[in-house]
Design an enzyme around this catalytic site. Structure first.
Site, PDB file in Angstrom:
ATOM      1  N   TRP A 130       1.112  -1.047   0.558  1.00 11.75           N
ATOM      2  CA  TRP A 130      -0.343   0.294  -0.100  1.00 11.75           C
ATOM      3  C   TRP A 130       1.099   0.818  -0.037  1.00 11.75           C
ATOM      4  O   TRP A 130       1.524   1.414   0.939  1.00 11.75           O
ATOM      5  CB  TRP A 130      -0.721  -0.262   1.085  1.00 11.75           C
ATOM      6  CG  TRP A 130      -2.046   1.173   1.531  1.00 11.75           C
ATOM      7  CD1 TRP A 130      -2.647   1.882   0.232  1.00 11.75           C
ATOM      8  CD2 TRP A 130      -1.709   2.071   3.220  1.00 11.75           C
ATOM      9  NE1 TRP A 130      -3.605   2.764   0.695  1.00 11.75           N
ATOM     10  CE2 TRP A 130      -2.841   2.700   2.397  1.00 11.75           C
ATOM     11  CE3 TRP A 130      -1.502   1.935   4.714  1.00 11.75           C
ATOM     12  CZ2 TRP A 130      -3.129   4.226   3.337  1.00 11.75           C
ATOM     13  CZ3 TRP A 130      -2.117   2.158   4.716  1.00 11.75           C
ATOM     14  CH2 TRP A 130      -2.834   3.969   5.023  1.00 11.75           C
ATOM     15  N   ASP A 211      -1.640  -5.592   9.192  1.00 10.09           N
ATOM     16  CA  ASP A 211      -2.365  -4.573   8.909  1.00 10.09           C
ATOM     17  C   ASP A 211      -4.137  -5.151   8.169  1.00 10.09           C
ATOM     18  O   ASP A 211      -3.984  -6.234   7.001  1.00 10.09           O
ATOM     19  CB  ASP A 211      -1.613  -4.227   7.324  1.00 10.09           C
ATOM     20  CG  ASP A 211      -2.644  -2.690   7.122  1.00 10.09           C
ATOM     21  OD1 ASP A 211      -3.586  -2.784   7.046  1.00 10.09           O
ATOM     22  OD2 ASP A 211      -2.208  -1.926   6.215  1.00 10.09           O
ATOM     23  N   LYS A 246     -13.919   0.127   4.677  1.00  7.01           N
ATOM     24  CA  LYS A 246     -14.271  -1.065   3.688  1.00  7.01           C
ATOM     25  C   LYS A 246     -15.266  -1.451   4.112  1.00  7.01           C
ATOM     26  O   LYS A 246     -16.209  -1.639   3.389  1.00  7.01           O
ATOM     27  CB  LYS A 246     -12.818  -1.575   3.054  1.00  7.01           C
ATOM     28  CG  LYS A 246     -11.767  -0.986   3.110  1.00  7.01           C
ATOM     29  CD  LYS A 246     -11.388   0.215   2.187  1.00  7.01           C
ATOM     30  CE  LYS A 246     -10.530   0.975   1.993  1.00  7.01           C
ATOM     31  NZ  LYS A 246      -9.616   1.363   1.242  1.00  7.01           N
TER      32      LYS A 246
HETATM   33  C1  LIG Z   1      -3.693  -2.210   3.012  1.00  2.00           C
HETATM   34  C2  LIG Z   1      -4.394  -1.360   3.624  1.00  2.00           C
HETATM   35  N1  LIG Z   1      -4.065  -0.709   5.368  1.00  2.00           N
HETATM   36  C3  LIG Z   1      -4.328   0.616   5.619  1.00  2.00           C
HETATM   37  C4  LIG Z   1      -5.481   1.553   4.919  1.00  2.00           C
HETATM   38  C5  LIG Z   1      -6.280   2.721   5.928  1.00  2.00           C
HETATM   39  O1  LIG Z   1      -7.253   2.239   5.737  1.00  2.00           O
HETATM   40  P1  LIG Z   1      -8.089   4.302   7.019  1.00  2.00           P
HETATM   41  O2  LIG Z   1      -9.322   4.515   4.754  1.00  2.00           O
HETATM   42  O3  LIG Z   1      -8.974   3.490   7.415  1.00  2.00           O
HETATM   43  O4  LIG Z   1      -7.261   4.040   6.978  1.00  2.00           O
HETATM   44  C6  LIG Z   1      -5.631   1.481   3.362  1.00  2.00           C
HETATM   45  C7  LIG Z   1      -6.683   2.218   2.625  1.00  2.00           C
HETATM   46  O5  LIG Z   1      -7.057   2.161   1.589  1.00  2.00           O
HETATM   47  C8  LIG Z   1      -5.129   0.422   2.762  1.00  2.00           C
HETATM   48  O6  LIG Z   1      -5.105  -0.237   1.509  1.00  2.00           O
END
Ligand SMILES: Cc1ncc(COP(=O)(O)O)c(C=O)c1O
Length: 399
Positions: A130, A211, A246
């Site tokens: 990410w 994560d 999500k």
């Molecule tokens: C792999 C991953 N970790 C963490 C997050 C962060 O999520 P949030 O939008 O709740 O901060 C995302 C969001 O796209 C993600 O894809």
């Protein structure tokens, strides 16, 4: 002071949304930022969430601060959802959860904690990962390294390289692992591979930092937590950063959790007290609304059933779009085998399109995806899939 500052570059993913909005092309398609979209390209509020909000509005009689770690009930619901543990059950004494502003907030709080208590440790992320991982970890002062994960020529997990890389990570270092629906590739280890990864962590002594941003999108809520349960059973210490952006559609409510799993209750409580100290000086206490929604839904059998149904509908729609895309590309005359897209999990597909092809599609067709060819499959619909497939077929011939 300000006059000497040059503007920072736009965020590579969120900046795409601005470019998409400004594009006058009536056929434009946004496959960039990772939010769920329905058939009409809307990111809907779930009905279960609306119902929870109604109940909250009716019963709420104060806006007093939440505790630093969020409400205790929220922590209990996270324990059930993320770990499959009932409060007070055996094993639960090793776990403490903290309500954080989204998965990003959770990751950052955990990174601050790791920097404080393992200052010499390096954090390792997958190649690719990410786009925000490196920034979040290094903003907390951690040095960030990369481990092998994906093989672009087979469009699949490079498991032997991954295993070798994990076996070489020094004791005490931190390894960020995507629990399911790996972002950006959509490629996850199998349960048997996870068993081995847990064994490597236990043997080598590195600290897993899980994560968990897509629980429920891989298969279902319970199946997706398989790696978390295996790490828990192994008895080793680890952290989990969960996002409810999500799976509850709570993107702008910034709702997530950081959970730590210690060797025993004493260690869990000691570590938890320091997490609270860290939160106190960053944002003091979490935003309440999203947390109340999650608490309300997970704490009520009917609402939870409704939510699970909506979550599985979102997953089903994405799986269907994967099939339509693969079929549509073949129908548009593309010879390359894109069937790997159907095997990928979660919202994203690492499409195998080059940066030049991604740029071509944006400039000529108003089709927006992230560099590296990551596509948000949820941005595809029955209405745009033919246009998309024709455009990709053309780009593959031209670029
Ligand atoms: C792999 C991953 N970790 C963490 C997050 C962060 O999520 P949030 O939008 O709740 O901060 C995302 C969001 O796209 C993600 O894809």
């Amino acid at each position: 002071m300000f006059s000497a500052i040059q503007p920072a570059p736009p965020d590579p993913i969120l900046g795409l949304t601005d470019a998409f909005k400004a594009d006058p092309n009536p056929k434009k398609v946004n496959l960039g930022v990772g939010v769920y979209k329905d058939e009409n390209a809307n990111t809907p509020i779930l009905k279960s969430v609306k119902e929870a909000e109604k109940r909250i509005l009716e019963s709420l009689n104060t806006k007093a601060y939440l505790p630093i770690s969020g409400s205790p009930d929220y922590g209990n619901r996270v324990l059930e959802m993320v770990f499959g543990l009932q409060p007070g059950s055996s094993g639960s004494e090793r776990v403490r959860s903290l309500h954080c502003p989204g998965g990003t907030g959770a990751l950052r709080v955990g990174a601050e904690f790791l920097k404080e208590f393992a200052p010499a440790s390096k954090a390792w992320v997958s190649t690719p990962t990410w786009a925000n991982h490196k920034g979040v970890l290094s903003a907390a002062g951690l040095e960030v390294g990369a481990y092998a994960y994906y093989n672009p020529s087979t469009y699949s997990l490079d498991y032997s390289e991954l295993k070798d890389a994990l076996a070489q990570i020094p004791r005490g270092d931190i390894v960020v692992l995507h629990v399911c629906c790996h972002n950006p590739t959509g490629v996850d280890p199998t349960p048997a591979q996870w068993d081995e990864i847990v064994g490597i962590a236990a043997q080598k002594g590195w600290v897993p930092y899980l994560d968990f941003a897509y629980q429920g999108f891989g298969g279902d809520v319970e199946g997706d937590r398989y790696p978390v349960s295996r790490f828990l059973e192994s008895g080793i210490e680890f952290l989990v950063a969960s996002s409810f952006s999500k799976n509850f559609g709570l993107y702008h409510d910034r709702t997530g959790a950081l959970s730590l799993v210690a060797a025993n209750q004493r260690d869990a409580e000691a570590a938890f007290s320091h997490l609270k100290k860290i939160v106190r000086v960053i944002y003091s206490n979490p935003p309440a609304h999203g947390g109340f929604i999650v608490e309300q839904i997970l704490g009520d059998a009917d609402l939870k059933a409704k939510w699970l149904e909506e979550l599985s509908q979102m997953g089903d729609r994405i799986r269907e779009m994967r099939q339509l895309l693969v079929k549509g590309l073949a129908a548009a005359g593309v010879e390359r085998d894109f069937s790997f897209i159907e095997k990928q999990k979660g919202m994203f597909s690492f499409s195998g399109l080059s940066d030049a092809q991604v740029n071509y599609l944006r400039d000529n067709n108003g089709i927006y995806m992230v560099g590296g060819g990551r596509m948000n499959v949820a941005g595809i619909s029955r209405k745009n899939v033919d246009y998309l497939c024709e455009a990709i077929a053309h780009a593959l011939r031209k670029v």
